[in-house]
Write a protein that holds these residues in place. Structure first.
Motif, short mmCIF file in Angstrom:
data_model
loop_
_atom_site.label_atom_id
_atom_site.label_comp_id
_atom_site.label_asym_id
_atom_site.label_seq_id
_atom_site.Cartn_x
_atom_site.Cartn_y
_atom_site.Cartn_z
N UNK A 174 1.35 -1.17 -0.14
CA UNK A 174 0.11 0.08 -0.41
C UNK A 174 0.80 1.91 -0.30
N UNK A 175 0.53 2.18 -0.96
CA UNK A 175 1.09 3.71 -1.34
C UNK A 175 0.46 4.86 -1.16
N UNK A 176 1.32 6.01 0.39
CA UNK A 176 -0.15 6.76 0.37
C UNK A 176 1.00 7.73 -0.37
N UNK A 177 -0.74 8.02 -1.11
CA UNK A 177 -0.24 9.29 -1.31
C UNK A 177 -1.16 10.00 -1.98
N UNK A 178 -0.75 11.90 -1.39
CA UNK A 178 -1.15 13.41 -1.55
C UNK A 178 -1.45 14.48 -3.02
N UNK A 179 -3.09 14.26 -3.06
CA UNK A 179 -3.52 14.74 -4.44
C UNK A 179 -2.91 16.23 -4.45
N UNK A 180 -2.99 16.81 -5.58
CA UNK A 180 -2.61 18.34 -5.69
C UNK A 180 -3.61 18.74 -5.00
#
Length: 221
Positions: free
Chosen positions: A6-12
């Motif tokens: 699982x990768x945590x990603x922040x959107x724009x």
């Protein structure tokens, strides 16, 4: 062996998404991969655990089954990671419509992307949809991204990049040169970026024009 990460990603726009990737390894090599994005980490873990069990029981699925393919599955094959983080990637391929494409462009515009940047999204999506049947053998021949383009232009959601209204000032050129020089120091660097930039400034020629110059074009007189 099937497993998930699982990768945590922040959107724009500041929201956080969790992409769960499920893979199968055989003889130390990854032979299958699929992923899905969630708004909550717990949901990502639940899906990942479930898919691992299913893959362990059923083996590698038929990746060309149209009824089980999402737009994201096709995008992954086309290596368009930036679009995979968008909501449109979760839509089943058979359900994709022009309204989905328009909504995607609205969301991108609302997050700060300009018409030129959003236009790239539409072009990439159109290309990957067009490649489904001839390149990957998937029985899919419609292209909502292409169909939506005239309306997107009319709505101002996509467009060409803005014409430059000024030349770079001295300190901007200094910073640009410093960055290019640092890149040129890399052991794998082969392109003389500094020379190209300086020559472009002095000659007022485009980079493409500079790179087309041949030795026989040079007038030493």
């Amino acid at each position: 062996m099937a497993y998930y990460t699982i990768d945590k990603r922040a959107k724009a726009d500041g929201t956080v998404r969790y992409r769960c990737s499920v893979s199968i390894k055989k003889d130390g090599k990854r032979v299958y991969n699929e992923s899905k994005t969630f708004t909550k980490q717990a949901h990502a873990k639940t899906w990942g655990s479930k898919r691992v069990i299913e893959l362990e029981q059923s083996g590698i699925p038929n990746t060309n089954d149209l009824n089980k393919i999402t737009v994201g599955d096709l995008l992954k094959r086309y290596v368009l990671d930036m679009l995979l983080d968008c909501d449109i990637a979760e839509i089943p391929l058979t359900d994709l419509s022009t309204s989905h494409v328009i909504e995607h462009c609205r969301q991108r515009n609302g997050a700060g992307a300009g018409p030129s940047t959003v236009n790239h999204d539409v072009s990439y999506l159109s290309s990957v949809l067009a490649s489904a049947k001839p390149v990957y053998g998937i029985d899919y021949t419609t292209n909502p991204a292409t169909d939506a383009r005239p309306l997107l232009l009319q709505m101002g959601l996509i467009g060409k990049s803005k014409r430059r209204s000024r030349r770079p000032v001295s300190n901007e050129l200094d910073r640009l040169l410093a960055g290019i020089e640092a890149r040129s120091d890399h052991i794998a660097a082969k392109i003389p970026f500094v020379d190209i930039l300086n020559f472009s400034i002095l000659s007022c020629m485009r980079v493409g024009e500079v790179c087309k110059i041949r030795w026989e074009d040079v007038d030493e007189k």
